[in-house]
Design a protein around this motif. Structure first.
Motif, PDB file in Angstrom:
ATOM      1  N   THR A   9     -11.765   3.217   5.779  1.00 55.66           N
ATOM      2  CA  THR A   9     -10.318   3.411   5.646  1.00 55.66           C
ATOM      3  C   THR A   9      -9.502   2.473   6.513  1.00 55.66           C
ATOM      4  OG1 THR A   9     -10.388   5.137   7.355  1.00 55.66           O
ATOM      5  CG2 THR A   9     -10.616   5.850   5.060  1.00 55.66           C
ATOM      6  N   GLY A  38      -1.672   0.242  -8.256  1.00 52.75           N
ATOM      7  CA  GLY A  38      -1.817   1.457  -9.050  1.00 52.75           C
ATOM      8  C   GLY A  38      -2.547   1.203 -10.360  1.00 52.75           C
ATOM      9  N   ASP A  53      -8.022   8.602  -1.578  1.00 51.69           N
ATOM     10  CA  ASP A  53      -8.583   9.909  -1.935  1.00 51.69           C
ATOM     11  C   ASP A  53      -9.728   9.802  -2.940  1.00 51.69           C
ATOM     12  OD1 ASP A  53      -7.291   9.354  -4.322  1.00 51.69           O
ATOM     13  OD2 ASP A  53      -5.683  10.801  -4.000  1.00 51.69           O
ATOM     14  N   GLN A  66      -4.727   4.851  -2.103  1.00 53.71           N
ATOM     15  CA  GLN A  66      -4.361   6.088  -1.412  1.00 53.71           C
ATOM     16  C   GLN A  66      -5.505   6.683  -0.607  1.00 53.71           C
ATOM     17  OE1 GLN A  66      -1.162   6.534  -1.529  1.00 53.71           O
ATOM     18  NE2 GLN A  66      -1.171   4.807  -2.957  1.00 53.71           N
ATOM     19  N   ASP A  81      -9.402   2.421  -3.533  1.00 54.19           N
ATOM     20  CA  ASP A  81      -8.288   3.296  -3.894  1.00 54.19           C
ATOM     21  C   ASP A  81      -7.180   3.100  -2.868  1.00 54.19           C
ATOM     22  OD1 ASP A  81      -6.475   5.418  -4.246  1.00 54.19           O
ATOM     23  OD2 ASP A  81      -8.019   6.675  -5.137  1.00 54.19           O
ATOM     24  N   THR A  95      -4.167   4.465 -12.177  1.00 53.04           N
ATOM     25  CA  THR A  95      -3.099   5.469 -12.255  1.00 53.04           C
ATOM     26  C   THR A  95      -1.993   5.065 -13.221  1.00 53.04           C
ATOM     27  OG1 THR A  95      -1.917   4.476 -10.379  1.00 53.04           O
ATOM     28  CG2 THR A  95      -3.547   6.178  -9.880  1.00 53.04           C
ATOM     29  N   HIS A 125       3.090   8.989  -6.178  1.00 53.07           N
ATOM     30  CA  HIS A 125       4.185   9.960  -6.166  1.00 53.07           C
ATOM     31  C   HIS A 125       5.555   9.273  -6.230  1.00 53.07           C
ATOM     32  CE1 HIS A 125       1.365  13.163  -5.458  1.00 53.07           C
ATOM     33  NE2 HIS A 125       0.900  12.570  -4.374  1.00 53.07           N
ATOM     34  N   ARG A 128       0.834  -1.203   0.000  1.00 52.23           N
ATOM     35  CA  ARG A 128       0.000   0.000   0.000  1.00 52.23           C
ATOM     36  C   ARG A 128       0.869   1.254   0.000  1.00 52.23           C
ATOM     37  NH1 ARG A 128      -4.431  -0.010   4.504  1.00 52.23           N
ATOM     38  NH2 ARG A 128      -4.807   1.968   3.463  1.00 52.23           N
ATOM     39  N   ASN A 156       1.961   4.274  -3.669  1.00 48.09           N
ATOM     40  CA  ASN A 156       1.785   5.731  -3.737  1.00 48.09           C
ATOM     41  C   ASN A 156       2.226   6.250  -5.107  1.00 48.09           C
ATOM     42  OD1 ASN A 156       2.002   8.552  -3.489  1.00 48.09           O
ATOM     43  ND2 ASN A 156       2.495   8.400  -1.313  1.00 48.09           N
TER      44      ASN A 156
END
Length: 427
Positions: free
Chosen positions: A255, A76, A285, A283, A281, A81, A21, A15, A19
């Motif tokens: 969450t 992802g 969000d 992340q 998701d 993503t 990023h 997890r 990310n």
């Protein structure tokens, strides 16, 4: 995706590794997914996944297969993503070429065509793993009952080790049920009865899985869903569409699971059917999926496709016809007697169901140890206020019965949306 992890620590690490990023130059083409992941070294890790295997390659030093970076890339990809790209990266092409050279030659299939023989083999392998895991679960359940429930009282998370074993056995649904049971001994008075009831439902699920091929198709689909077998979106969209004006009743974010999820409850204006749109998701969000953009108090004309099963509510959103529009409160809220009758009918169809959508009219009643929800007929049930500010509900209701949408379960009623006139207030 997470069922591929070798242990629970890999899930936690995946997890974090997922990310977006931390990733760049990601892509997907055919059966290959690839990307560069920033790690602790000067050079990024080169990560490639062949989903037809699945097979994995990562330049990190981890000995776990798949490593956290491969799992993170898959998460992802599942979250949308990772973009589709015409040409794979050079290192992905080279790794695929090396694998194909070593592997026995197979007839080439047209792009997008499924290898039915390989799929059937994978499905049988998973079924065997799940069956073996559930046999171990039944032994564990018998041990808990023979040893006495008091052993669970002093050990928070007593079911977590067997839950991890269910993840290894590719039965993530069972693992989730066990993790929730781990918290029951700390849930207050009456916990032994609740724990024993949970053990009974798990035993029933294991026995039902052992005779899947002899169950009616809808019941078999229900059992498979609770065990944790997946149904692809393509398969769901092939089911008949249900077109309606769908009122958005409530939205709830979860969450605390392995992957954050958003639950959106809808109700058809004409059909009266409930529908649950579930979005995951890594992340948390939920910004990259338009199915997570539903807002309580609006309605949208759309075609929904239901997942198979009895008392089915989960659905995939197919074709949309227009943009969401403002809508007033739902018609015909039930009193508690009617809701209890509906809940009994639902549990008869699906004894493993956790909760059911509800639209009630009533008032919240604060208490020192327990809040309650009372209807104008004098009935009341526990009001589950964990994770919300119940005083918002008190302020909107202002002492008069209000229309409230939420989730009904054996534990009580969880309010998620209350209407102030025609305006929906999310709790």
């Amino acid at each position: 995706m997470l069922a591929l992890a070798s242990d629970n620590s890999s899930i936690t690490s995946a997890r974090a590794a997922g990310n977006p990023h931390r990733w760049y130059d990601t892509g997907a083409s055919g059966e290959l997914i690839w990307g560069l992941c920033a790690g602790s070294g000067a050079s990024p890790y080169q990560v490639v996944v062949d989903v037809s295997g699945p097979a994995y390659r990562c330049s990190c030093p981890s000995r776990k297969v798949p490593c956290k970076h491969a799992l993170g890339l898959l998460l992802g990809w599942a979250a949308g993503t990772v973009p589709d790209t015409a040409e794979p990266a050079d290192y992905a092409v080279e790794w695929k070429r090396t694998r194909d050279t070593r592997a026995p030659a197979r007839p080439r299939r047209p792009p997008g065509e499924r290898d039915e023989e390989a799929a059937a083999k994978r499905a049988q392998q998973r079924s065997d793993r799940v069956a073996t895991g559930l046999v171990e679960l039944e032994i564990w359940l018998r041990d808990q009952v023979r040893g006495g429930l008091s052993a669970a009282a002093g050990s928070y998370g007593h079911a977590d080790p067997v839950a991890a074993r269910m993840v290894d056995a590719q039965a993530p649904g069972v693992a989730g049920l066990l993790r929730r049971l781990s918290t029951v001994p700390a849930s207050g008075d009456g916990w032994p009865a609740r724990l024993l009831a949970g053990y009974g439902r798990l035993h029933l699920l294991a026995r039902a899985h052992a005779q899947l091929d002899r169950l009616p198709s809808a019941l078999a689909a229900t059992v498979r869903a609770h065990v944790g077998y997946t149904v692809t979106r393509a398969e769901v969209l092939a089911e008949p569409a249900v077109a309606d004006d769908w009122l958005v009743l409530a939205v709830r974010d979860l969450t605390d699971g392995a992957i954050p999820a958003r639950r959106t409850w809808l109700r058809g204006a004409t059909t009266g059917r409930y529908a649950l749109v579930l979005v995951f998701d890594p992340q948390g969000d939920f910004g990259g999926n338009e199915d997570a953009w539903f807002v309580p108090g609006t309605a949208v004309r759309a075609e929904l496709h239901y997942y198979p099963g009895r008392a089915a509510t989960r659905a995939a959103v197919g074709t949309r016809h227009g943009e969401p529009v403002a809508a007033g409160p739902p018609d015909g809220p039930l009193d508690l007697a009617g809701q209890l009758s509906e809940w009994a009918a639902v549990v008869e169809l699906d004894p493993w169901i956790g909760d059911w959508p509800a639209v009630l009219r009533g008032v919240p009643i604060p208490g020192v140890d327990e809040w309650r929800f009372a209807d104008p007929q004098g009935g009341s049930v526990p009001l589950l206020v964990g994770g919300i500010d119940p005083w918002v509900l008190v302020a909107v209701a202002a002492g008069a019965p209000a229309v409230v949408a939420g989730e009904f379960s054996t534990d009580g009623f969880r309010p998620l949306t209350v209407w102030h006139g025609d305006e929906a207030v999310r709790l």
